[in-house]
Scaffold this motif. Structure first.
Motif, short mmCIF file in Angstrom:
data_model
loop_
_atom_site.label_atom_id
_atom_site.label_comp_id
_atom_site.label_asym_id
_atom_site.label_seq_id
_atom_site.Cartn_x
_atom_site.Cartn_y
_atom_site.Cartn_z
N SER A 157 0.81 -1.23 0.00
CA SER A 157 0.00 0.00 0.00
C SER A 157 0.84 1.28 0.00
O SER A 157 0.30 2.37 -0.11
N GLY A 158 2.17 1.15 0.18
CA GLY A 158 3.00 2.35 0.21
C GLY A 158 4.38 2.01 0.73
O GLY A 158 4.65 0.87 1.14
N GLY A 159 5.24 3.01 0.74
CA GLY A 159 6.62 2.78 1.16
C GLY A 159 6.70 2.21 2.57
O GLY A 159 7.50 1.31 2.85
N THR A 160 5.89 2.73 3.46
CA THR A 160 5.94 2.26 4.84
C THR A 160 5.61 0.78 4.92
O THR A 160 6.32 0.01 5.59
N GLU A 161 4.57 0.36 4.23
CA GLU A 161 4.22 -1.06 4.30
C GLU A 161 5.32 -1.93 3.67
O GLU A 161 5.64 -3.01 4.18
N SER A 162 5.91 -1.46 2.57
CA SER A 162 7.01 -2.22 1.96
C SER A 162 8.14 -2.43 2.97
O SER A 162 8.70 -3.52 3.09
N ILE A 163 8.46 -1.36 3.70
CA ILE A 163 9.56 -1.44 4.68
C ILE A 163 9.16 -2.32 5.87
O ILE A 163 9.94 -3.18 6.31
N LEU A 164 7.94 -2.13 6.36
CA LEU A 164 7.48 -2.97 7.48
C LEU A 164 7.59 -4.45 7.12
O LEU A 164 8.10 -5.26 7.89
N ALA A 191 17.70 7.10 7.51
CA ALA A 191 16.73 6.16 6.92
C ALA A 191 15.34 6.54 7.42
O ALA A 191 15.17 7.07 8.52
N HIS A 192 14.34 6.24 6.63
CA HIS A 192 12.98 6.73 6.90
C HIS A 192 12.43 6.25 8.25
O HIS A 192 12.77 5.17 8.74
N ALA A 193 11.53 7.07 8.81
CA ALA A 193 10.88 6.74 10.09
C ALA A 193 10.13 5.42 10.03
O ALA A 193 9.81 4.83 11.07
N SER A 239 17.94 9.21 0.57
CA SER A 239 17.27 9.35 1.86
C SER A 239 16.20 10.44 1.77
O SER A 239 16.33 11.39 0.98
N PHE A 240 15.17 10.29 2.58
CA PHE A 240 14.11 11.30 2.59
C PHE A 240 14.63 12.68 3.04
O PHE A 240 14.37 13.67 2.35
N PRO A 241 15.38 12.79 4.16
CA PRO A 241 15.67 14.15 4.64
C PRO A 241 16.52 14.98 3.67
O PRO A 241 16.14 16.09 3.33
N VAL A 264 17.69 -1.99 0.58
CA VAL A 264 17.90 -0.69 -0.06
C VAL A 264 16.55 -0.02 -0.22
O VAL A 264 15.68 -0.52 -0.94
N ASP A 265 16.38 1.09 0.50
CA ASP A 265 15.11 1.81 0.42
C ASP A 265 15.17 2.78 -0.76
O ASP A 265 15.69 3.88 -0.65
N ALA A 266 14.60 2.29 -1.87
CA ALA A 266 14.54 3.12 -3.09
C ALA A 266 13.11 3.63 -3.28
O ALA A 266 12.67 3.81 -4.41
N CYS A 267 12.42 3.88 -2.15
CA CYS A 267 11.05 4.40 -2.25
C CYS A 267 11.03 5.67 -3.09
O CYS A 267 10.17 5.87 -3.93
N LEU A 268 12.02 6.55 -2.86
CA LEU A 268 12.07 7.80 -3.63
C LEU A 268 12.75 7.61 -4.98
O LEU A 268 12.30 8.16 -5.98
N GLY A 269 13.83 6.85 -5.00
CA GLY A 269 14.66 6.84 -6.21
C GLY A 269 14.44 5.68 -7.16
O GLY A 269 15.04 5.66 -8.24
N ALA A 298 10.42 0.24 -3.51
CA ALA A 298 10.35 1.25 -4.57
C ALA A 298 8.89 1.69 -4.69
O ALA A 298 8.00 0.85 -4.87
N ASP A 299 8.67 2.99 -4.57
CA ASP A 299 7.29 3.48 -4.51
C ASP A 299 6.74 3.86 -5.88
O ASP A 299 7.13 4.89 -6.45
N THR A 300 5.79 3.06 -6.32
CA THR A 300 5.08 3.39 -7.56
C THR A 300 4.24 4.65 -7.38
O THR A 300 3.99 5.37 -8.34
N HIS A 301 3.80 4.92 -6.14
CA HIS A 301 2.94 6.10 -5.95
C HIS A 301 3.73 7.40 -5.75
O HIS A 301 3.15 8.43 -5.45
N LYS A 302 5.04 7.33 -5.94
CA LYS A 302 5.82 8.58 -5.96
C LYS A 302 6.26 8.79 -7.42
O LYS A 302 5.44 9.14 -8.25
N TYR A 303 7.55 8.52 -7.70
CA TYR A 303 8.02 8.78 -9.07
C TYR A 303 7.63 7.68 -10.05
O TYR A 303 8.06 7.71 -11.20
C1 LIG Z 1 13.01 7.22 1.35
C2 LIG Z 1 11.60 6.96 1.80
N1 LIG Z 1 11.28 5.76 2.32
C3 LIG Z 1 10.04 5.47 2.74
C4 LIG Z 1 9.03 6.41 2.65
C5 LIG Z 1 7.66 6.07 3.17
O1 LIG Z 1 6.74 6.05 2.13
P1 LIG Z 1 5.17 6.18 2.36
O2 LIG Z 1 4.91 7.57 2.84
O3 LIG Z 1 4.64 5.89 1.00
O4 LIG Z 1 4.73 5.18 3.35
C6 LIG Z 1 9.31 7.66 2.11
C7 LIG Z 1 8.28 8.69 2.03
O5 LIG Z 1 8.50 9.81 1.66
C8 LIG Z 1 10.63 7.95 1.68
O6 LIG Z 1 10.96 9.14 1.18
#
Ligand SMILES: Cc1ncc(COP(=O)(O)O)c(C=O)c1O
Length: 500
Positions: A157-164, A191-193, A239-241, A264-269, A298-303
């Motif tokens: 459902s999103g980056g957070t769920e992928s990471i969880l 690394a993301h929260a 990284s997000f920040p 490797v968290d490529a949610c953004l990239g 990798a987040d389809t709902h971002k880029y």
């Molecule tokens: C690097 C990175 N990882 C994970 C996430 C979490 O993604 P989401 O908000 O879709 O759960 C984000 C969100 O901005 C992100 O930038």
């Protein structure tokens, strides 16, 4: 800023820690603190609920249902009002494509598939096809063809769920194959929260490791944090920040040498970096081409330019993915299985994601990446020439900026007053702009830079203003104990759900 919190803010860390403890125990101080929280939240309240008093608020079902036409009219008006900021490029991240024709196409796809639920794979085999192909296409983009190992995954459902899910898979693999009772994850502080959420949710230990001077993962420090219970280490691309790509080749070597996983968290990239490489940007290997990389998000709902609500988690090999699945054979409700945390899911979101990917194609993503990277480079270069501001690290398309001379949160508030929605960061105090296709529209980047220059000039003239996010970040950035700030944040969430 309210007095007590302000006082805490200014204390030396050790004294503040003692004071914070006393504060929690003393009912009188506690009451005072409560009043101060209330005052801070009340300051934000109007901005959280702009429709109060303007639209009917429901605390129970209307006795008679409203007409569809009436509801649509009200929603259309709200949507038209709310779309202006992101459509005109005043927003960091959030809406990554945003072109009207693209959105209309996704909406049409959603409408066609709105009843689909992949839990009922027999009823909607089309959704099964879409999801399998989303995973395959994403895996291919991230090096699946360049390794003999099968790269598999699921839609989430999103980056957070992928990471969880990835973190839970590592925990369960560690438990069953290595007998680890309390699994450790080692991640850079950047690394993301979602990694904190994973550790909290699944009873894991998360060790956060400081980054180097360029805001990149410090590989030696990460190596030192790996212990017998470590199941995975983490790197972000970026990284997000600060939008910095961690040194994944070195982290992959470390993972292999120590026998732990590397996520490797490529949610953004995930949908930018492969094309950035093709466009000649200097991007070291960061994906499954490196044997030490064992999972990715990798987040389809971002880029990926899908509608909000999808991401992809990928694994090297079936074994890790199996730990993600949920299957139960003795429930009276029947034989039950599902690949992710949710049971029923919106098949329409997967259909929309598939349609976005197939309609963009490689050339569409490459073109989008070219525009975004060029715009980000222009913005970055311009900020670097501005007095009072510095760009943090060596970013590609998420640009974090700080100020050695001014309170950057005042600059954030001054930008907010000009209509911008930027992200506040802390440790160190900074803000960022995540560059999307919206910012590549004519005039948008220029307007951002002009507004930023004006905001900086305003803060230089009037360094102390009231309200906004500056006081909240002021507390969060310096308060040594997190408890008080986390409580404030939870009170803001309470406020979001308040109906009057
Ligand atoms: C690097 C990175 N990882 C994970 C996430 C979490 O993604 P989401 O908000 O879709 O759960 C984000 C969100 O901005 C992100 O930038």
């Amino acid at each position: 800023m309210p007095l007590l919190l302000d006082l805490l803010n200014k204390m030396p860390p050790a004294a503040a820690r003692i004071f914070e403890g006393a504060l929690q125990r003393s009912p009188a101080l506690r009451r005072q603190l409560d009043r101060q929280y209330d005052a801070l939240v009340a300051d934000l309240d109007a901005s959280l609920h702009p429709y109060r008093g303007r639209l009917p608020g429901y605390t129970r079902l209307p006795a008679q249902g409203r007409t569809r036409a009436d509801i649509l009219k009200e929603m259309t008006a709200l949507q038209e009002e709310e779309q202006v900021r992101w459509r005109d490029g005043f927003v960091s991240g959030a809406v990554y494509h945003g072109d009207r024709a693209h959105i209309d196409f996704l909406n049409a796809v959603y409408a066609l598939n709105s009843q689909s639920n992949p839990l009922h794979f027999d009823l909607w085999p089309s959704t099964v096809k879409y999801e399998a192909e989303i995973v395959a296409m994403t895996a291919h983009l991230l090096g699946a063809g360049a390794t003999p190992d099968p790269i598999v995954g699921t839609v989430t459902s999103g980056g957070t769920e992928s990471i969880l899910l990835a973190m839970r898979s590592y925990r369960d693999l560690g438990r069953s194959q290595r007998g680890i009772a309390r699994a450790r994850i080692v991640a850079p502080i950047t690394a993301h929260a979602a990694f904190d959420k994973a550790a909290q949710s699944f009873g894991m230990e998360l060790v956060r490791v400081p980054v180097d001077g360029g805001y990149r993962a410090d590989v030696a420090a990460m190596a030192a944090a790996i212990d017998r219970n470590t199941v995975a280490i983490v790197g972000s691309t970026p990284s997000f920040p600060h939008g910095i790509v961690d040194p994944i080749p070195a982290l992959a070597e470390l993972a292999q040498a120590t026998g732990v996983g590397l996520h490797v968290d490529a949610c953004l990239g995930g949908f930018v970096l492969p094309f950035a490489r093709e466009l000649g940007y200097n991007i070291p290997d960061f994906d499954f081409r490196l044997p030490g990389v064992s999972s990715m998000s990798a987040d389809t709902h971002k880029y990926g330019y899908a509608a909000k609500g999808t991401s992809v988690v990928l694994y090297r090999g079936e074994t890790l993915r199996r730990y993600q699945y949920y299957a139960v054979a003795d429930w009276p409700g029947g034989l039950y299985f599902s690949p992710t945390l949710a049971g029923s899911r919106a098949g329409a979101l997967s259909a929309t994601c598939w349609a976005a990917m197939v309609s963009m194609g490689e050339s569409g993503y490459r073109g989008a990446a070219a525009k975004i990277l060029a715009t980000a480079r222009f913005i970055r270069g311009s900020i670097e020439r501005m007095p009072d501001l510095v760009v943090l690290g060596d970013p590609l398309f998420v640009i974090a900026l700080a100020s050695p001379t001014l309170d950057i949160y005042r600059v954030l508030d001054a930008m907010t007053a000009r209509g911008w929605s930027l992200n506040g960061l802390h440790r160190p105090a900074a803000i960022h702009l995540c560059v999307t296709l919206r910012h590549t529209e004519p005039g948008v980047a220029q307007r951002f830079l002009e507004d930023l220059a004006a905001a900086v000039a305003e803060v230089r003239l009037q360094p102390a203003s009231k309200g906004g996010m500056a006081p909240v970040y002021g507390i969060a950035a310096t308060l040594p104990m997190h408890g008080l700030v986390e409580e404030l944040l939870k009170r803001i969430v309470d406020a979001l759900y308040r109906v009057e």
